[in-house]
Design an enzyme around this catalytic site. Structure first.
Site, PDB file in Angstrom:
ATOM      1  N   CYS A 114       0.840  -1.204   0.000  1.00  0.00           N
ATOM      2  CA  CYS A 114       0.000   0.000   0.000  1.00  0.00           C
ATOM      3  C   CYS A 114       0.874   1.253   0.000  1.00  0.00           C
ATOM      4  O   CYS A 114       0.644   2.196  -0.774  1.00  0.00           O
ATOM      5  CB  CYS A 114      -0.915   0.022   1.220  1.00  0.00           C
ATOM      6  SG  CYS A 114      -2.025  -1.392   1.372  1.00  0.00           S
TER       7      CYS A 114
ATOM      8  N   ASP B  84      37.575  17.617  18.227  1.00  0.00           N
ATOM      9  CA  ASP B  84      37.984  19.003  18.399  1.00  0.00           C
ATOM     10  C   ASP B  84      38.202  19.241  19.888  1.00  0.00           C
ATOM     11  O   ASP B  84      37.410  18.792  20.720  1.00  0.00           O
ATOM     12  CB  ASP B  84      36.889  19.929  17.865  1.00  0.00           C
ATOM     13  CG  ASP B  84      37.232  21.384  18.101  1.00  0.00           C
ATOM     14  OD1 ASP B  84      38.267  21.831  17.592  1.00  0.00           O
ATOM     15  OD2 ASP B  84      36.457  22.057  18.811  1.00  0.00           O
TER      16      ASP B  84
END
Length: 758
Positions: free
Chosen positions: A24, A444
Site C-alpha cells: 500500500c 575538536d
C-alpha cells in the site's frame, strides 16, 4: 531525495489512512511521484507521506487527490487531530475497531475450532452450526480485509488484504458450496486435528474453521502490530507533549497573569516556580535554581541556572523561583526543533529498505500467481480438489509483505525516539551505515574535550598567604574583560568570597593590569611587566611558571610590596567525563585523534590527560576539513566531533559528523548526529545506538525475506495447513515489530553499572 530544490519548493507531511501493508505504501508513493515536480516518501510505520513539491505547479488538493485515487485517505497537517484530542485520532479509532472485531471473532472462533477438530464434540449436522459461527467471523470481523481488497481491485491494485480476503472467502465459499451441493452434512466427516496435518488424509470438503480461525489470527496479528507501531513512536510523542500548556507572564507593574502558551511572544517575562516547567526557551533574569533538563539532554542531574544563563522550554524547575525572558517560542524552541529533526529522520529510507519496497510492490501479484499455479498443479497431479484448494489457500495466507515494509521504519521509530530521550538526535537512516564503518574519530579540543572556558587551575605563592594573593589579584583582574582575567576573578571569588574594590586601575594591552587594592599597589600579568615595575620573581615562582608552560597552560604573576608573590595558573579545563568518553570510543574499535588550533604543547598535555595518543595541533580553522580529507586519503573512515562554526566544514566532510548540541546551529546543521547534552560520553552512546539500530534493521529484513522465501515454497508443496499459515503470517509482522521495540531498553554505559551496556 535530492538536496537541490528550487526555492519555491515546499515540504509537506500528509497523514495517511487505509494502508495495511508495505505494498500500500509503495503504491501511494508511486502515485505521488507521478505528479509533476513531486518527490514523496511514504512511511508505512508512521502512516505519513513526506512530500516536496512546487506549489506553482501542484496544489495540496492534487496531493490529496492522488492518494485518494490510489484508494486511500489523506489529511493535511492543519486537519490533523491535536495531541490533546487523542480520541479523534484515526489511528486510535482504527485500533478500537480492530479490538472490537478481534474480540467478536475470538469468541466465535474458539467453539468453531473445537467443534470442527474434536470428534467427541461433533453431532449430526454439526457443520451447519459451524457455518453460523464462521459466517460473522469471515464477513463481519474480516470486513476490513474485504473492503480494502475491493478498493484495491477497483483501482487495479492488490495488497496484503487481497491475499487474506481471497484466501478466507475462498475457504468459506468452498465450504458453503460443499454444504449445500455436495451433501457434506454426514456426521463424522470432519477429520480430527492430527489427521488434518497429514496431507494424504485430508479428504474433507468443509474448511469453515480455516476461514474463521485464519481471520481471527490475522486480526490478532494486525491488532498487535497496530498497537506496537503506536508504542514504537511513543518516545517522540511523549517528548513533544512535555511542553507547558500555560504560563504566568509578569507585567511591567510586577503582577502576574496566566495565559495559554500559544499567546506567549519573544520578549515576554514569565515566572517559573519550583516544580513548574519552563514555558519556552529563554534567559534567566532573576533568581537562582537547579533546572532538570533530562528530557532534552538525557542527563538526570539538574543544572544550576543563574541570571544570564539560557534555559530550555519544558525543562523542570527543581529549586527556587526564576524570572525568565522568552527568546524563542512555538516551532522555534529547542524542543520543537528536536521533534522536527527526529520526525525527519523517521521518514527517511535506507538503501536496503528501498530494495524491500521494490519487492513489496510486485509481491502480492506474484503470490496470487503462485497460488493459482499451485492449485492447477495439484489438481493436475490427481491429489484431489480438497488438497489442491487447501494448499492454494495456505500459499495465499502464508505470504507476508507487511514484515518487509515494517523492517526499517519500526526500528527507526524506536531507535530515534530512544535517542531523543537520551539527548541523541539521529538525522536519518543513511547515518546508520556510516557508524558501522567508522574506524577513526577526530575530536575538536576546545568545547568538545575541554569546557571551552578558561578556569583558575592552580595558585603557587611565595612569601604570601594564598587567600590574600587570590583576593588582591582577583580584585584587580575583576576590573578587566580579558578571558584570563575573568578566570582568575571567578576563581578568586569562589574561593574567598566578595572581592574588594580597585582604585587607579590601568590595563597594559597584552601584558597585564595594575591598580591599588586595600591600599596596596598590585600588578598582575606577564613576568616582564612585573620586572618593569621592579617586582622580581623568586626561583620557586620561576619553577611554577616553567611547569605551567610545559603542560601547555597559561600563567600570570601577581606582585606587591616590592616583589612577585604568586603565580596563578589558568587553563581550559578538561571536561570531567572526557577521559571516560575516550575510553568508551576506543572500546568501540575507534582510534581517537585530538585536533586543535592551540599550540601542540598544550594539545599534547590535554591528550595525555584524556588518553589520546594521536595529536594534531596548530591547525587553523580552515585547515580542519583538510585534516579530515587527509585521514580519508589514508583509507580511514572518519567521524568528526565538534561544536563551533569553524568545525562545520569538517563535520560535513567527515563520513560521520557528530555535533555537540551546546555549540552553534551551523555545526549542528552540518552534522549527522547531534549530542544535545554536550557530554562527550554521548558520542560513544550515539554510535552504539546507531549501530544497534542498524543491526536491528538487518535482523528484521533478514527475517522478513527468509520467512517468505522459505515458507511460501513449503506451503506450495502442501506441507502447511492453512490454520498454521495464518498463525505464522500474523507472527511474522509481530516478530519484526517486537524486535524493534527491544531498542526501547537501550541504556547508556555508566561506571556504576559495571561498564556494561544494556
Amino acid at each position: 531525495m535530492s538536496t537541490a530544490h528550487d526555492t519555491r519548493d515546499e515540504r509537506l507531511e500528509l497523514g495517511l489512512t487505509g494502508m495495511t501493508c508495505a505494498a500500500c505504501a509503495n503504491r501511494i508513493e508511486r502515485k505521488l511521484n507521478k505528479l509533476d515536480g513531486v518527490q514523496a516518501t511514504v512511511n508505512y510505520a508512521t502512516e505519513k507521506a513526506t512530500v516536496t513539491f512546487d506549489r506553482a505547479t501542484v496544489g495540496t488538493d492534487d496531493l490529496v487527490g492522488a492518494v485518494e485515487a490510489a484508494g486511500y485517505g489523506a489529511r493535511l497537517p492543519q486537519a490533523a487531530p491535536s495531541a490533546d484530542d487523542a480520541g479523534t485520532d484515526p489511528r486510535d479509532a482504527h485500533l478500537r475497531d480492530l479490538r472490537l472485531r478481534l474480540t467478536g471473532a475470538a469468541v466465535l472462533s474458539v467453539p468453531l475450532l473445537l467443534i470442527s477438530m474434536v470428534p467427541a464434540l461433533q453431532f449430526e449436522h454439526w457443520q451447519w452450526l459451524a457455518l453460523q459461527l464462521a459466517t460473522p467471523v469471515v464477513l463481519w470481523a474480516g470486513w476490513p480485509f474485504h473492503r480494502a481488497a475491493w478498493q484495491g481491485l477497483r483501482h487495479g491494485a492488490a495488497s496484503m488484504d487481497t491475499l487474506i480476503s481471497v484466501g478466507t472467502l475462498a475457504a468459506w465459499g468452498w465450504s458453503v458450496v460443499a454444504l449445500f451441493l455436495l451433501d457434506a452434512g454426514q456426521p463424522g466427516m470432519k477429520m480430527p486435528l492430527e489427521l488434518v496435518l497429514d496431507r494424504g488424509a485430508s479428504s474433507s470438503h468443509v474448511y469453515l474453521e480455516t476461514a474463521g480461525v485464519v481471520t481471527t489470527l490475522i486480526l490478532a496479528g494486525r491488532y498487535f502490530e497496530a498497537r506496537a507501531k503506536r508504542r514504537a513512536g511513543a518516545a517522540l510523542s511523549a517528548l513533544l507533549e512535555l511542553g507547558a500548556k500555560d504560563v504566568a507572564v509578569l507585567g511591567d507593574d510586577g503582577t502576574e497573569r496566566r495565559i495559554p502558551i500559544e499567546q506567549l511572544v519573544p520578549g515576554d517575562r514569565f515566572v517559573v516556580r519550583p516544580g513548574e516547567k519552563v514555558a519556552t526557551d529563554g534567559v534567566v533574569e532573576e533568581g537562582v535554581s537547579a533546572v532538570d533538563q533530562s528530557l532534552l539532554t538525557g542527563e538526570s542531574v539538574p543544572v544550576e541556572k543563574r541570571p544570564g544563563d539560557p534555559v530550555a522550554g519544558a525543562a523542570m524547575n527543581a529549586g527556587g523561583r526564576l524570572v525568565v525572558r522568552a527568546t524563542r517560542v512555538g516551532a522555534d524552541t529547542a524542543l520543537a526543533q528536536i521533534g522536527r529533526l527526529v520526525e525527519e529522520a523517521q521518514t527517511g529510507k535506507a538503501t536496503v529498505q528501498r530494495l524491500a519496497d521494490r519487492v513489496s510492490g510486485v509481491f502480492v501479484p506474484i503470490v496470487i500467481v503462485l497460488a493459482v499455479a499451485t492449485l492447477g498443479f495439484w489438481l493436475g497431479d490427481d491429489s484431489g480438489a480438497t488438497f489442491a484448494f487447501s494448499t492454494a489457500v495456505a500459499t495465499l495466507i502464508i505470504a507476508c509483505p507487511c514484515a518487509l515494509g515494517l523492517a526499517t521504519p519500526t526500528a527507526l521509530l524506536v531507535g530515534t525516539g530512544r535517542g531523543a530521550q537520551m539527548g541523541i538526535l539521529i538525522k536519518g537512516p543513511e547515518v546508520l551505515e556510516s557508524t558501522r564503518r567508522v574506524d577513526t574519530v577526530v575530536l575538536d579540543k576546545t568545547g568538545t574535550v575541554t569546557t571551552g572556558r578558561m578556569t583558575l587551575f592552580e595558585v603557587v605563592v611565595d612569601g604570601a598567604d594564598e587567600d590574600e594573593a587570590l583576593r588582591l589579584a582577583g580584585a584587580l583582574e575583576d576590573a578587566s574583560e580579558h578571558p584570563i582575567a575573568r578566570a582568575v576573578a571567578t576563581g578568586a571569588r569562589e574561593r574567598t568570597g566578595t572581592l574588594p574594590g580597585v582604585v587607579g586601575f590601568r590595563s597594559h594591552d597584552g601584558l597585564g593590569v595594575e591598580g591599588t587594592v586595600d591600599g596596596r599597589d598590585v600588578v598582575v600579568g606577564r613576568p616582564g611587566l612585573l620586572a618593569d615595575h621592579g617586582l622580581a620573581t623568586s626561583p620557586a615562582l620561576d619553577e611554577a611558571l616553567d611547569a605551567a608552560r610545559a603542560l601547555g597552560r597559561t600563567a600570570v604573576v601577581a606582585g606587591w610590596d616590592g616583589r612577585a608573590r604568586a603565580v596563578l595558573v589558568v587553563a581550559d579545563a578538561v571536561k570531567p567525563t572526557s577521559r571516560e568518553a575516550v575510553e568508551r570510543l576506543k572500546a568501540l574499535g575507534l582510534r581517537p585523534v585530538l585536533l586543535t588550533g592551540d599550540h601542540v604543547t598544550t594539545a599534547r598535555a590535554v591528550a595525555r590527560e584524556v588518553g589520546i595518543d594521536e595529536v594534531l595541533g596548530d591547525v587553523l580553522p580552515a585547515g580542519k576539513a583538510d585534516v579530515v580529507r587527509r585521514l580519508q586519503a589514508q583509507g580511514r573512515v572518519v567521524a568528526m566531533v565538534g561544536d563551533g562554526v569553524n568545525d562545520a566544514p569538517a563535520l560535513a566532510l567527515a563520513d560521520l559528523g557528530l555535533a555537540i548540541g551546546t555549540g552553534t546551529d551551523v555545526a549542528i546543521e552540518a552534522s549527522d548526529l547531534t549530542l544535545v547534552s554536550g557530554d562527550l560520553r554521548a558520542a560513544a552512546d550515539a554510535i552504539r545506538l546507531a549501530r544497534r539500530t542498524l543491526r536491528t534493521i538487518q535482523v528484521n529484513l533478514f527475517w522478513a525475506f527468509a520467512y517468505n522465501v522459505v515458507l511460501i515454497p513449503v506451503a506450495m508443496l502442501g506441507f502447511l495447513n492453512p490454520l498454521f499459515a495464518g498463525a505464522a503470517m500474523a507472527l511474522s509482522s509481530a516478530f519484526v515489530v517486537s524486535n524493534s521495540l527491544r531498542l526501547r531498553r537501550f541504556r547508556a554505559v555508566r561506571p556504576d553499572a559495571g561498564g556494561a551496556a544494556a
